[in-house]
Every structure is written in C-alpha cells, then in structure tokens.
Design a protein around this motif. Structure first.
Motif, PDB file in Angstrom:
ATOM      1  N   SER A 181       0.828  -1.214   0.000  1.00  0.00           N
ATOM      2  CA  SER A 181       0.000   0.000   0.000  1.00  0.00           C
ATOM      3  C   SER A 181       0.854   1.252   0.000  1.00  0.00           C
ATOM      4  O   SER A 181       0.404   2.320  -0.404  1.00  0.00           O
ATOM      5  N   ARG A 182       2.111   1.117   0.474  1.00  0.00           N
ATOM      6  CA  ARG A 182       3.024   2.261   0.471  1.00  0.00           C
ATOM      7  C   ARG A 182       3.950   2.233  -0.740  1.00  0.00           C
ATOM      8  O   ARG A 182       4.745   3.140  -0.930  1.00  0.00           O
ATOM      9  N   ASP A 183       3.840   1.168  -1.520  1.00  0.00           N
ATOM     10  CA  ASP A 183       4.785   0.945  -2.600  1.00  0.00           C
ATOM     11  C   ASP A 183       4.413   1.744  -3.841  1.00  0.00           C
ATOM     12  O   ASP A 183       3.232   1.971  -4.131  1.00  0.00           O
ATOM     13  N   VAL A 184       5.413   2.149  -4.562  1.00  0.00           N
ATOM     14  CA  VAL A 184       5.209   2.687  -5.900  1.00  0.00           C
ATOM     15  C   VAL A 184       5.359   1.510  -6.850  1.00  0.00           C
ATOM     16  O   VAL A 184       5.926   0.477  -6.493  1.00  0.00           O
ATOM     17  N   PRO A 185       4.827   1.606  -8.067  1.00  0.00           N
ATOM     18  CA  PRO A 185       4.889   0.459  -8.963  1.00  0.00           C
ATOM     19  C   PRO A 185       6.295  -0.118  -9.120  1.00  0.00           C
ATOM     20  O   PRO A 185       6.467  -1.338  -9.132  1.00  0.00           O
ATOM     21  N   GLY A 186       7.338   0.729  -9.197  1.00  0.00           N
ATOM     22  CA  GLY A 186       8.700   0.218  -9.324  1.00  0.00           C
ATOM     23  C   GLY A 186       8.806  -0.723 -10.503  1.00  0.00           C
ATOM     24  O   GLY A 186       8.396  -0.399 -11.617  1.00  0.00           O
ATOM     25  N   PRO A 187       9.330  -1.944 -10.268  1.00  0.00           N
ATOM     26  CA  PRO A 187       9.450  -2.902 -11.369  1.00  0.00           C
ATOM     27  C   PRO A 187       8.094  -3.390 -11.883  1.00  0.00           C
ATOM     28  O   PRO A 187       7.999  -3.908 -12.981  1.00  0.00           O
ATOM     29  N   LEU A 188       7.030  -3.262 -11.063  1.00  0.00           N
ATOM     30  CA  LEU A 188       5.718  -3.745 -11.462  1.00  0.00           C
ATOM     31  C   LEU A 188       4.885  -2.638 -12.099  1.00  0.00           C
ATOM     32  O   LEU A 188       4.838  -1.517 -11.584  1.00  0.00           O
ATOM     33  N   PRO A 189       4.169  -2.929 -13.186  1.00  0.00           N
ATOM     34  CA  PRO A 189       3.185  -1.970 -13.697  1.00  0.00           C
ATOM     35  C   PRO A 189       2.100  -1.738 -12.643  1.00  0.00           C
ATOM     36  O   PRO A 189       1.844  -2.605 -11.793  1.00  0.00           O
ATOM     37  N   GLN A 190       1.446  -0.592 -12.693  1.00  0.00           N
ATOM     38  CA  GLN A 190       0.445  -0.256 -11.693  1.00  0.00           C
ATOM     39  C   GLN A 190      -0.671  -1.293 -11.628  1.00  0.00           C
ATOM     40  O   GLN A 190      -1.136  -1.662 -10.543  1.00  0.00           O
ATOM     41  N   THR A 191      -1.120  -1.796 -12.773  1.00  0.00           N
ATOM     42  CA  THR A 191      -2.206  -2.782 -12.780  1.00  0.00           C
ATOM     43  C   THR A 191      -1.782  -4.067 -12.076  1.00  0.00           C
ATOM     44  O   THR A 191      -2.561  -4.672 -11.331  1.00  0.00           O
ATOM     45  N   GLU A 192      -0.542  -4.486 -12.279  1.00  0.00           N
ATOM     46  CA  GLU A 192      -0.044  -5.691 -11.618  1.00  0.00           C
ATOM     47  C   GLU A 192       0.085  -5.472 -10.114  1.00  0.00           C
ATOM     48  O   GLU A 192      -0.247  -6.362  -9.309  1.00  0.00           O
ATOM     49  N   LEU A 193       0.533  -4.299  -9.713  1.00  0.00           N
ATOM     50  CA  LEU A 193       0.624  -3.994  -8.292  1.00  0.00           C
ATOM     51  C   LEU A 193      -0.770  -3.982  -7.667  1.00  0.00           C
ATOM     52  O   LEU A 193      -0.969  -4.484  -6.553  1.00  0.00           O
ATOM     53  N   ASP A 194      -1.753  -3.437  -8.386  1.00  0.00           N
ATOM     54  CA  ASP A 194      -3.136  -3.466  -7.904  1.00  0.00           C
ATOM     55  C   ASP A 194      -3.629  -4.907  -7.750  1.00  0.00           C
ATOM     56  O   ASP A 194      -4.347  -5.230  -6.797  1.00  0.00           O
ATOM     57  N   PHE A 195      -3.234  -5.767  -8.686  1.00  0.00           N
ATOM     58  CA  PHE A 195      -3.650  -7.166  -8.609  1.00  0.00           C
ATOM     59  C   PHE A 195      -3.074  -7.823  -7.351  1.00  0.00           C
ATOM     60  O   PHE A 195      -3.765  -8.573  -6.653  1.00  0.00           O
ATOM     61  N   LEU A 196      -1.831  -7.535  -7.040  1.00  0.00           N
ATOM     62  CA  LEU A 196      -1.216  -8.073  -5.823  1.00  0.00           C
ATOM     63  C   LEU A 196      -1.951  -7.573  -4.583  1.00  0.00           C
ATOM     64  O   LEU A 196      -2.253  -8.344  -3.667  1.00  0.00           O
ATOM     65  N   ARG A 197      -2.265  -6.278  -4.553  1.00  0.00           N
ATOM     66  CA  ARG A 197      -2.988  -5.726  -3.401  1.00  0.00           C
ATOM     67  C   ARG A 197      -4.364  -6.363  -3.258  1.00  0.00           C
ATOM     68  O   ARG A 197      -4.806  -6.708  -2.157  1.00  0.00           O
ATOM     69  N   GLY A 198      -5.053  -6.509  -4.385  1.00  0.00           N
ATOM     70  CA  GLY A 198      -6.376  -7.127  -4.345  1.00  0.00           C
ATOM     71  C   GLY A 198      -6.312  -8.576  -3.904  1.00  0.00           C
ATOM     72  O   GLY A 198      -7.192  -9.060  -3.182  1.00  0.00           O
ATOM     73  N   TRP A 199      -5.256  -9.295  -4.322  1.00  0.00           N
ATOM     74  CA  TRP A 199      -5.107 -10.690  -3.916  1.00  0.00           C
ATOM     75  C   TRP A 199      -4.945 -10.803  -2.403  1.00  0.00           C
ATOM     76  O   TRP A 199      -5.488 -11.718  -1.774  1.00  0.00           O
TER      77      TRP A 199
END
Length: 349
Positions: free
Chosen positions: A195-213
């Motif tokens: 939740s504090r992370d910026v996308p970094g190596p991950l695209p924003q959509t992929e980071l959202d998927f991780l958070r949702g998981w």
C-alpha cells in the motif's frame, strides 16, 4: 515417514519443478526457487507422517502454496531470469509475498518441532523489502511465524484426536481455517507494504492485482476455501493471469476464467475501506454454515457477478446473509476463528 504424492502430479507442469526441488540443504536459500520447492516438499511430507491426508498426501491443504509458487515462477513474476538461473529477485513484490508464505511457515514448523532447523540465507543484494538477516526475523514478520506455529500445533492436535478422517469433514475444515488465519498473518504485512509501494518494477495494474489478492484472502478464509491437491487441480489452474498485467487493457484480453478472477481481484484492490469492510462482513455472514462453505465456488460467483443465470443463487446468498445464526451442536469442535467470534458482528470502525 509418508512421502508419497498424487500420481496425477506427473502429468502437470509443476512436476518438473517438483523434481528439481531436491532435499533442502542445511542452509535454506529462499532466493533460489528450487530451495523453496524443497521446503514445501519437506513440509508436505512432515505434515503427513500418519497419512492423515491419505497415503499420497492429496488432501493436504499446503498444496495450494506450491501451486502458487509455480504460477509466479512460470509467469515471470519472480524475476525475468528466475527459472533459468534458479533465482528469485529480492526486489520482486510477488517474490516477497511468497517469501512470507514459505520461509515463515518453515520457521513456524521449526518452532513447533515439526522440522529440523536450517540456516536461512540472507538476500544476495540490497532490497526495498525486509527479510530474515543473520537469523533475525524482522519484527513485522514474527506474527506470521507464530501464526504458522499455531497452525502446525493445531494440525498435530487434530491428528492426535483423529479429527481428520478418510474423507473431508469437520477436522479438515478446522484445519483450513487455521491455515488461512496463518496465511493472512503473512499477507497482512505484504498488503501494508504494497500500500506504500510505488509500482517500481511492477506496472500499476499488476501492483493493484497483488494488493487485491491480499484482500481476497479474507474472503477465502471466511469460506475455509480448500487448497488440497484435487481441489486446486480441478478449480485453480486456469483462473489466474498467465502474464504480468501491463495495463488495464491486459486484464480484458485473458481467457474467460482468468479474466473473471482478475476483474474481481482488481475490483477489491480499488474498493474503498468502508465498502471492503461491509462486503466482507456480509460474506462472512453468508459463510456461517458448513453447507454454504461447501458450495463456495457457486456462491463466490454469485457474489461477484450479477447475471440472469445466477439469479436464484444470488437470492440464496441473500437469505444466507439475513438468516438467523444457528448455534453449533454440542460436541462439535469449534475453530479458533469461530471461537473468537470472527465474522459474527458488524464491520469495525
């Protein structure tokens, strides 16, 4: 010690990695995927010494963890060169999430006296994530270790009382509840960190998927969602995206089942805190009975998808939410989650 595994495993893609994950050495290097596979194999074997999960261990709830690792590995979520080089990038957000679901269960099993202690290797490079270093568990991860210790203690007690029978039943469900509780104690840390992370190596959509998981785990816990070999093979091998989500449009280009799961998980990631709490409270009420939990796939579909062909199931789901709560019969064991009253009240503040 029972070390068998289902014969059907030899027909799955996972089998290649299963074979590559040889016996775990004295130093457990969690930044090598073969070591993580070896750790899972050791935990699967150590939790079935009495063949409580069958002679081939197919009913063990830990199977879901190794299938998740395999999905992350084959889809490039552990680093671009992970498979070829037997590495896991310490800066991979998915790799960090799986670390909490591999190393912390292992350390929990050590505390429970289930497996022999190993030295946990430090990450090979600096990382934005905190890992075990010089044998010291970061403070935020210790609750996860303790959660898994409790799971393995619960498992030993259920085996001792013969609560796990030849077919799935009350003992199995209690154990699944305990496993999801431990699972959540790990992913809560991942969710807070992401939740504090910026996308970094991950695209924003992929980071959202991780958070949702990470949020989805609460819904699976409430349903005592099965993660044994048979259930995972039948219902869990084609429901996750086989490529990193580079943007919102990627999620719509997936096969039907994977697209549906992805849309649901991304929806959870984007939902506000109040909506999430209310949705989870309603779902927990719907999952109060064993009968409802046994029909989790149908009810999950109705909860997330409003269609003409599931109108009757949605009506049933509503009834499960509003129906008076039944008291358990005397003599029926109550899980720790149920005993704590989890899911019995309205959403918190």
């Amino acid at each position: 010690m029972a070390t068998g595994f289902p014969q059907e495993l030899t027909d799955l893609d996972l089998h290649r990695e299963w074979v590559a994950g040889h016996e775990l050495p004295a130093t457990f290097d969690p930044f090598r995927w073969t070591h993580r596979v070896a750790a899972y194999r050791a935990l699967l074997a150590a939790t079935n010494t009495s063949e409580a999960f069958g002679p081939d261990n197919r009913r063990n709830p830990l199977w879901g963890l190794i299938f998740q690792l395999h999905w992350q590995l084959r889809t490039g979520r552990l680093g671009a060169a992970a498979h070829a080089r037997d590495t896991i990038d310490p800066d991979s957000a998915w790799g960090y999430g799986n670390y909490t679901l591999c190393v912390l269960p292992w350390l929990g099993a050590e505390r429970a006296g289930l497996v022999s202690p190993r030295t946990i290797a430090d990450p090979p490079t600096s990382s934005r994530f905190r890992y075990v270093r010089a044998g010291r568990v970061p403070a935020e991860l210790d609750a996860g270790v303790e959660g898994w210790r409790e799971f393995f203690v619960d498992l030993a007690q259920l085996e001792h009382t013969r609560a796990i029978g030849p077919t799935a039943g009350e003992g199995d469900e209690q154990l699944r509840m305990a496993m999801w509780r431990a699972h959540k104690s790990c992913l809560d840390v991942v969710a807070a960190r992401s939740s504090r992370d910026v996308p970094g190596p991950l695209p924003q959509t992929e980071l959202d998927f991780l958070r949702g998981w990470c949020r989805m785990v609460d819904f699976l816990w409430a349903a005592a969602f099965p993660t044994d070999f048979e259930f995972t093979v039948a219902h869990g091998l084609d429901v996750l995206p086989e490529r990193v989500l580079s943007g919102p449009e990627t999620a719509t280009q997936l096969p039907e089942r994977a697209a549906g799961t992805t849309a649901n998980v991304l929806g959870l990631a984007k939902a506000g805190p109040w909506r999430t709490r209310v949705s989870l409270w309603l779902w927990r009420r719907a999952m109060r009975t064993a009968q409802a939990r046994s029909d989790v796939l149908t009810l999950l579909d109705a909860a997330f998808h409003r269609r003409a062909d599931n109108a009757a199931t949605r009506a049933r789901l509503l009834w499960l939410v509003v129906a008076p709560r039944r008291r358990p019969h005397r003599g029926v064991p109550v899980s720790r989650a149920q005993a704590s009253g989890r899911g019995a009240g309205p959403p918190g503040p």
